[in-house]
Write a protein that holds these residues in place. Structure first.
Motif, PDB file in Angstrom:
ATOM      1  N   GLU A 137      43.832  74.624  59.986  1.00  0.00           N
ATOM      2  CA  GLU A 137      43.479  75.011  58.623  1.00  0.00           C
ATOM      3  C   GLU A 137      42.178  75.804  58.561  1.00  0.00           C
ATOM      4  O   GLU A 137      41.893  76.452  57.554  1.00  0.00           O
ATOM      5  N   VAL A 138      41.375  75.742  59.610  1.00  0.00           N
ATOM      6  CA  VAL A 138      40.068  76.404  59.623  1.00  0.00           C
ATOM      7  C   VAL A 138      40.051  77.416  60.767  1.00  0.00           C
ATOM      8  O   VAL A 138      40.193  77.043  61.937  1.00  0.00           O
ATOM      9  N   SER A 139      39.874  78.676  60.436  1.00  0.00           N
ATOM     10  CA  SER A 139      39.911  79.728  61.446  1.00  0.00           C
ATOM     11  C   SER A 139      38.714  79.656  62.382  1.00  0.00           C
ATOM     12  O   SER A 139      37.715  78.992  62.094  1.00  0.00           O
ATOM     13  N   ALA A 140      38.818  80.370  63.498  1.00  0.00           N
ATOM     14  CA  ALA A 140      37.732  80.397  64.475  1.00  0.00           C
ATOM     15  C   ALA A 140      36.453  80.938  63.852  1.00  0.00           C
ATOM     16  O   ALA A 140      35.349  80.455  64.137  1.00  0.00           O
ATOM     17  N   GLU A 141      36.587  81.948  62.998  1.00  0.00           N
ATOM     18  CA  GLU A 141      35.407  82.523  62.344  1.00  0.00           C
ATOM     19  C   GLU A 141      34.716  81.496  61.453  1.00  0.00           C
ATOM     20  O   GLU A 141      33.486  81.343  61.485  1.00  0.00           O
ATOM     21  N   VAL A 142      35.498  80.777  60.669  1.00  0.00           N
ATOM     22  CA  VAL A 142      34.926  79.759  59.788  1.00  0.00           C
ATOM     23  C   VAL A 142      34.339  78.613  60.597  1.00  0.00           C
ATOM     24  O   VAL A 142      33.276  78.078  60.249  1.00  0.00           O
ATOM     25  N   ARG A 143      34.987  78.237  61.671  1.00  0.00           N
ATOM     26  CA  ARG A 143      34.457  77.170  62.520  1.00  0.00           C
ATOM     27  C   ARG A 143      33.100  77.546  63.084  1.00  0.00           C
ATOM     28  O   ARG A 143      32.197  76.714  63.167  1.00  0.00           O
ATOM     29  N   ARG A 144      32.917  78.816  63.435  1.00  0.00           N
ATOM     30  CA  ARG A 144      31.608  79.276  63.938  1.00  0.00           C
ATOM     31  C   ARG A 144      30.544  79.193  62.845  1.00  0.00           C
ATOM     32  O   ARG A 144      29.411  78.762  63.101  1.00  0.00           O
ATOM     33  N   TYR A 145      30.915  79.620  61.618  1.00  0.00           N
ATOM     34  CA  TYR A 145      29.981  79.510  60.499  1.00  0.00           C
ATOM     35  C   TYR A 145      29.578  78.050  60.279  1.00  0.00           C
ATOM     36  O   TYR A 145      28.399  77.737  60.062  1.00  0.00           O
ATOM     37  N   LEU A 146      30.566  77.171  60.332  1.00  0.00           N
ATOM     38  CA  LEU A 146      30.297  75.751  60.111  1.00  0.00           C
ATOM     39  C   LEU A 146      29.407  75.185  61.200  1.00  0.00           C
ATOM     40  O   LEU A 146      28.427  74.482  60.912  1.00  0.00           O
ATOM     41  N   TRP A 147      29.737  75.495  62.430  1.00  0.00           N
ATOM     42  CA  TRP A 147      28.938  74.995  63.565  1.00  0.00           C
ATOM     43  C   TRP A 147      27.492  75.459  63.451  1.00  0.00           C
ATOM     44  O   TRP A 147      26.562  74.646  63.547  1.00  0.00           O
ATOM     45  N   TYR A 177      30.892  78.400  53.840  1.00  0.00           N
ATOM     46  CA  TYR A 177      31.846  79.511  53.794  1.00  0.00           C
ATOM     47  C   TYR A 177      32.707  79.341  52.551  1.00  0.00           C
ATOM     48  O   TYR A 177      33.184  78.233  52.272  1.00  0.00           O
ATOM     49  N   PRO A 178      32.894  80.403  51.770  1.00  0.00           N
ATOM     50  CA  PRO A 178      33.695  80.283  50.547  1.00  0.00           C
ATOM     51  C   PRO A 178      35.169  80.049  50.856  1.00  0.00           C
ATOM     52  O   PRO A 178      35.693  80.524  51.863  1.00  0.00           O
ATOM     53  N   GLY A 179      35.812  79.302  49.984  1.00  0.00           N
ATOM     54  CA  GLY A 179      37.233  79.040  50.176  1.00  0.00           C
ATOM     55  C   GLY A 179      37.550  77.571  50.062  1.00  0.00           C
ATOM     56  O   GLY A 179      36.657  76.720  49.921  1.00  0.00           O
ATOM     57  N   ASN A 180      38.820  77.267  50.107  1.00  0.00           N
ATOM     58  CA  ASN A 180      39.282  75.884  50.038  1.00  0.00           C
ATOM     59  C   ASN A 180      39.611  75.387  51.437  1.00  0.00           C
ATOM     60  O   ASN A 180      40.549  75.859  52.067  1.00  0.00           O
ATOM     61  N   PHE A 181      38.821  74.416  51.896  1.00  0.00           N
ATOM     62  CA  PHE A 181      39.011  73.860  53.234  1.00  0.00           C
ATOM     63  C   PHE A 181      39.085  72.343  53.139  1.00  0.00           C
ATOM     64  O   PHE A 181      38.652  71.750  52.148  1.00  0.00           O
ATOM     65  N   PRO A 182      39.638  71.692  54.146  1.00  0.00           N
ATOM     66  CA  PRO A 182      39.661  70.223  54.143  1.00  0.00           C
ATOM     67  C   PRO A 182      38.253  69.660  53.938  1.00  0.00           C
ATOM     68  O   PRO A 182      37.269  70.234  54.405  1.00  0.00           O
ATOM     69  N   SER A 183      38.174  68.567  53.206  1.00  0.00           N
ATOM     70  CA  SER A 183      36.872  67.986  52.864  1.00  0.00           C
ATOM     71  C   SER A 183      36.011  67.752  54.099  1.00  0.00           C
ATOM     72  O   SER A 183      36.484  67.222  55.107  1.00  0.00           O
TER      73      SER A 183
END
Length: 222
Positions: A137-147, A177-183
């Protein structure tokens, strides 16, 4: 950051007090005043004072007052007295977490210390688990932002004020990161204390047992 260990503090206590001698200032039943210091010096000295129901220890490592039994010497030596056949090193019988419950006064300053290593480990474990469980559900790009966001805002937050800034960063963190992601409820970690006994408190625990042991030997010799 060097992690505090009970064994490490024991070694330090033994070095700090290697030349200490006991002075009996008062010995009247449950009213006692004992001093432990190196002759001609005051570094790492400490006094143990008792009166019915209380024991106070004071000196270079701070002041702590405990209350549990009428004779607090019996309280701190329970393990030794209960199992004499074990022939334990008295210093190996300290029980910091239980003894902390018998401290007088609130807040009990100087007893606990923020455990930054445990805090950071819990944060990173939460992050890795989230990424692993939501990798579809979370792309590699978003995972990098989160990390990067967790590391920059939480892991690298200032830890010089007893962990307050790191806890605040944890409470205020939002998905970067903007968007709807798992809590991503990382603030739930605030339910954990992330505290460990402070160096000074552990040192005092060893001082109490060492002091009582020397006093008992003195009384036996008398």
């Amino acid at each position: 950051m060097t992690r505090i260990t009970v064994e490490g503090v024991k070694e330090r206590f033994l070095r700090d007090t290697a030349k200490h001698e006991m002075e009996v200032i008062l010995d009247a039943g449950l009213h006692r005043h004992l001093r432990f210091k190196t002759p001609g010096a005051s570094s790492y000295y400490y006094d143990i004072v008792t009166w019915p129901g209380f024991l106070a220890v004071t000196g270079d490592m701070g002041t702590y007052v405990f209350s549990r039994l009428t004779d607090m010497f019996e309280f701190f030596m329970t393990q030794i007295d209960r199992y004499p056949e074990r022939k334990q090193d008295p210093l190996d019988t300290i029980n910091p977490s239980y003894w902390q419950q018998k401290l007088e006064g609130s807040p009990k300053e100087g007893v606990d210390k923020f455990d930054e290593e445990a805090f950071n480990k819990a944060v990173m474990e939460f992050l890795v688990t989230y990424i692993r469980e939501n990798r579809h559900e979370v792309s590699a790009e978003v995972r990098r932002y989160l990390w990067d966001g967790v590391v920059d805002e939480i892991i690298n937050a200032d830890s010089s004020f007893g962990g307050d800034e790191k806890r605040r960063a944890l409470a205020n963190f939002r998905f970067p990161y903007p968007g709807n992601f798992p809590s991503f409820n990382i603030s739930d970690l605030l339910e954990r204390s992330f505290e460990e006994p402070s160096f000074h408190y552990l040192w005092i625990c060893y001082a109490i047992v060492s002091g009582i042991t020397q006093y008992r030997e003195y009384k036996g010799a008398g």
